[in-house]
Write an enzyme that holds these catalytic residues in place. Sequence first.
Site, PDB file in Angstrom:
ATOM      1  N   CYS A 134      -9.039  -3.202 -10.702  1.00 49.49           N
ATOM      2  CA  CYS A 134      -8.388  -2.623  -9.642  1.00 49.49           C
ATOM      3  C   CYS A 134      -7.378  -2.397  -9.210  1.00 49.49           C
ATOM      4  O   CYS A 134      -6.771  -1.594  -8.441  1.00 49.49           O
ATOM      5  CB  CYS A 134      -9.962  -1.693  -8.851  1.00 49.49           C
ATOM      6  SG  CYS A 134     -10.048  -2.935  -7.199  1.00 49.49           S
ATOM      7  N   GLU A 174     -11.003 -10.807  -4.830  1.00 48.66           N
ATOM      8  CA  GLU A 174      -9.371 -10.290  -4.591  1.00 48.66           C
ATOM      9  C   GLU A 174      -8.611 -12.321  -3.908  1.00 48.66           C
ATOM     10  O   GLU A 174      -7.593 -11.748  -2.802  1.00 48.66           O
ATOM     11  CB  GLU A 174      -9.394  -9.097  -3.828  1.00 48.66           C
ATOM     12  CG  GLU A 174      -9.819  -9.068  -2.587  1.00 48.66           C
ATOM     13  CD  GLU A 174     -10.026  -7.288  -2.179  1.00 48.66           C
ATOM     14  OE1 GLU A 174      -8.499  -6.444  -2.391  1.00 48.66           O
ATOM     15  OE2 GLU A 174     -10.375  -7.115  -1.119  1.00 48.66           O
ATOM     16  N   ARG A 177     -15.332   1.666  -2.559  1.00 46.45           N
ATOM     17  CA  ARG A 177     -14.936   0.285  -1.313  1.00 46.45           C
ATOM     18  C   ARG A 177     -15.338   0.707   0.576  1.00 46.45           C
ATOM     19  O   ARG A 177     -14.961   1.884   1.428  1.00 46.45           O
ATOM     20  CB  ARG A 177     -13.178  -0.004  -1.641  1.00 46.45           C
ATOM     21  CG  ARG A 177     -13.516  -1.468  -0.513  1.00 46.45           C
ATOM     22  CD  ARG A 177     -12.732  -1.974  -1.167  1.00 46.45           C
ATOM     23  NE  ARG A 177     -10.896  -0.935  -0.358  1.00 46.45           N
ATOM     24  CZ  ARG A 177      -9.574  -1.419  -0.686  1.00 46.45           C
ATOM     25  NH1 ARG A 177      -8.980  -2.109  -1.775  1.00 46.45           N
ATOM     26  NH2 ARG A 177      -8.202  -0.825  -0.386  1.00 46.45           N
ATOM     27  N   ASN A 211      -4.189  -6.988  -7.035  1.00 46.50           N
ATOM     28  CA  ASN A 211      -3.398  -6.765  -6.012  1.00 46.50           C
ATOM     29  C   ASN A 211      -2.984  -7.939  -4.592  1.00 46.50           C
ATOM     30  O   ASN A 211      -1.809  -8.808  -3.831  1.00 46.50           O
ATOM     31  CB  ASN A 211      -2.540  -5.801  -4.983  1.00 46.50           C
ATOM     32  CG  ASN A 211      -3.242  -4.245  -6.783  1.00 46.50           C
ATOM     33  OD1 ASN A 211      -2.636  -4.662  -7.505  1.00 46.50           O
ATOM     34  ND2 ASN A 211      -3.769  -3.308  -5.544  1.00 46.50           N
ATOM     35  N   ASP A 212      -4.330  -8.225  -4.317  1.00 44.02           N
ATOM     36  CA  ASP A 212      -3.654  -9.238  -3.277  1.00 44.02           C
ATOM     37  C   ASP A 212      -4.308 -10.688  -3.682  1.00 44.02           C
ATOM     38  O   ASP A 212      -4.687 -10.731  -3.557  1.00 44.02           O
ATOM     39  CB  ASP A 212      -5.474  -9.233  -2.365  1.00 44.02           C
ATOM     40  CG  ASP A 212      -5.349  -8.011  -1.102  1.00 44.02           C
ATOM     41  OD1 ASP A 212      -4.591  -8.288  -1.020  1.00 44.02           O
ATOM     42  OD2 ASP A 212      -6.085  -6.713  -1.122  1.00 44.02           O
ATOM     43  N   ARG A 233     -10.490   4.060  -2.022  1.00 45.15           N
ATOM     44  CA  ARG A 233     -10.485   3.546  -0.637  1.00 45.15           C
ATOM     45  C   ARG A 233     -10.577   3.755   0.769  1.00 45.15           C
ATOM     46  O   ARG A 233      -9.633   5.161   1.056  1.00 45.15           O
ATOM     47  CB  ARG A 233      -8.493   2.988  -0.617  1.00 45.15           C
ATOM     48  CG  ARG A 233      -8.590   1.966  -1.906  1.00 45.15           C
ATOM     49  CD  ARG A 233      -6.877   2.734  -1.473  1.00 45.15           C
ATOM     50  NE  ARG A 233      -5.868   1.311  -2.593  1.00 45.15           N
ATOM     51  CZ  ARG A 233      -5.548   1.012  -4.159  1.00 45.15           C
ATOM     52  NH1 ARG A 233      -5.622   2.124  -4.510  1.00 45.15           N
ATOM     53  NH2 ARG A 233      -4.803  -0.464  -4.774  1.00 45.15           N
ATOM     54  N   HIS A 246       0.905  -0.878   0.042  1.00 43.78           N
ATOM     55  CA  HIS A 246      -0.206  -0.133   0.310  1.00 43.78           C
ATOM     56  C   HIS A 246       0.566   1.500  -0.240  1.00 43.78           C
ATOM     57  O   HIS A 246       0.831   2.502   0.008  1.00 43.78           O
ATOM     58  CB  HIS A 246      -1.088  -0.125   0.626  1.00 43.78           C
ATOM     59  CG  HIS A 246      -2.204  -0.790   0.427  1.00 43.78           C
ATOM     60  ND1 HIS A 246      -2.084  -2.251   1.459  1.00 43.78           N
ATOM     61  CD2 HIS A 246      -3.411  -0.691  -0.176  1.00 43.78           C
ATOM     62  CE1 HIS A 246      -2.914  -2.643   0.820  1.00 43.78           C
ATOM     63  NE2 HIS A 246      -3.480  -1.811  -0.235  1.00 43.78           N
TER      64      HIS A 246
HETATM   65  C1  PEP Z   1      -6.328  -5.329  -4.453  1.00 39.02           C
HETATM   66  O1  PEP Z   1      -6.210  -6.008  -3.700  1.00 39.02           O
HETATM   67  O2  PEP Z   1      -5.932  -5.112  -5.825  1.00 39.02           O
HETATM   68  C2  PEP Z   1      -6.874  -3.591  -4.721  1.00 39.02           C
HETATM   69  C3  PEP Z   1      -7.707  -3.101  -5.234  1.00 39.02           C
HETATM   70  O3  PEP Z   1      -7.079  -3.740  -3.114  1.00 39.02           O
HETATM   71  P1  PEP Z   1      -5.853  -3.180  -1.843  1.00 39.02           P
HETATM   72  O4  PEP Z   1      -4.616  -2.426  -2.375  1.00 39.02           O
HETATM   73  O5  PEP Z   1      -6.579  -1.607  -1.358  1.00 39.02           O
HETATM   74  O6  PEP Z   1      -5.586  -3.586  -1.036  1.00 39.02           O
HETATM   75 MG    MG Z   2      -7.143  -5.139  -1.870  1.00 39.25          MG
END
Ligand code: PEP
Ligand code: MG
Length: 595
Positions: free
Chosen positions: A514, A443, A343, A466-467, A307, A199
């Site tokens: 995203c 995710e 979100r 990302n997750d 976010r 993050h």
């Molecule tokens: C993700 O996990 O891809 C996402 C967009 O959420 P974050 O990066 O805030 O966990």
């Molecule tokens: Mg995420």
Amino acid sequence: MPEIKQELICQGIAASSGYAIGRICFVRHGESFYIEPSDRTIDESQVEVEIKHFYASLDAARNEILTLQETLRSKADASDVGIFDAQLLITDDQLLTREVEQMISTMHKPADYAFFKVVEKFVAAISVMPDSYIKERTADIRDVAARVLAHLQHRRAGDVQYDDQRIILAHDLTPSDTAALDRHRVLGFVVETGSASSHTAILARSMQLPAVLGIPADFMEKARDNDMLILDGYTGKLILHPTPETEAEYRRKMEETLVFFHKLDSEKRLSAETRDGFVLQLSGNIEKLEDVDTIHEFGGIGVGLFRSEYMFLNASGLPSEEEQFNTYVDMLCKMGREPVVVRTLDIGGDKLDQALQRYAEPNPFLGLRGIRFCLRERRDVLRTQLRALLRAGRFGNLKVMLPMVTCVEEVLEVRRLIAELQDELYDQRIEHALHLPVGAMIETPAAALLAGPLAKVVDFFSIGTNDLVQYTLAVDRTNERLNYLYYPTHPAVLTLIANCINAARRHNIWVSVCGQIAGDPRFTPLLVGLGVHELSMPPSSLGPVRRVVRKLQMADAELAAMQVLECETPEKALEISMNMLRSAAPEIAELIAPE
Ligand code: PEP
Ligand code: MG
């Protein structure tokens, strides 16, 4: 003759694109806070306030150390935990606190100045002792004093103490530290820990701050405050003590990139349409209301991911329903009829918050994160957020999205809560939206595998890669040592993404991506070919991605996506997408991956 230092090159992880050339501001465990405060005199009437402020700052520092200890303990690093025991003793030292109190009340000195002077007196006394172990404790004393001073002066880690702009170098910057950086005084930052999908990296991209993470400790050891540094956020390269020739070369690159982005800017009104007429929606990921305008500045349509947890991080208390309502309405008004996807609070993992009094978990990324935390631990917080969202929903095209979903029941539970809150608002005669679209973030592998059943209970999907990558490959997204395994094009990840897109299309619901790959042109041909409706990204990535989409032929991208899904290795899959990028938009490929 001034000493000529040798140019030193180091390769880190490219976390946020852009170049920075400037002098270093070293933030080493808060050390940069440790600067003598100005000598002032306060009024008699202020004495009591200053003493209270002094004790509150000591308490805040003590709590920080306790939290740090808790985190370290969960990582079973017992030796480091002991260091903080010594620091806690310092915050409890009555001899020290009494002397500070006295200096405030009798000499009318402000708390920060009095504290600094007393600490330095202690340090001077210790420094002359023959015992080298005790002597070494002066670093601990100054470290904890820096923490207390930061609270006394209402500063945060990462505040820059210089009048000119600097490149921050730090061992670690938490997401809240990063969010608190002053963009006007910081040229970019380099952090020893972290990876491109942490993050901290995500925030850097949103703040348009070039950043390189995952730096070897020996490089950090060699760098000093005020040293000249070149930071290349495109490739992850760092150059310490650049020669005049190297500096000139990078200044030229900076100029060229500026010209290139200026050209891209002139395309911002053009739609993100492939050469054969397939239109994608390119929207923005933002963390703060202030950033909403940047989406239009870069030609995006709508907020694809807000976010919302950043309203909670760094806040002195929890944001009230009214505050949240105002934020959402402001965002909707700025976006007109364009969609705004908020979100719900995604706290947990690497985003922790004092106001929510989260306790340390042994495995925070597998713990009470996101929707789990809201449903299980702080339903009151979720209720407040959903009430604010329902009330704001009347002012535009608002949608709500749930993070960290792993089963259908979590969505249904939120839907029941929304219905209950609608009844409550109705009874209270408070105007609100009668329909609030609800989406699930995909995710976790569970959500991706359950995409069919989930598609029946939600209005849209947003794939958080990302997750998804982290959970599918069992690779901690914040751990720089696992960077070599963090592959968005791993066949397992791509199978899950394709499963999710297919389920969305079968059930006729909208599907967006995203995660950070949405804003990375290397993946654009692949994602377009897989058939997503929307890509949501940091606003500054909109220009390059739009250019790539406009150069692609949908039929070719679909064919490439089919080939990619057959690949057995992540490298091969990435190569196919990259080759397509090279042939469709070589100028973009050259910028992000020069050959
Ligand atoms: C993700 O996990 O891809 C996402 C967009 O959420 P974050 O990066 O805030 O966990
Ligand atoms: Mg995420």
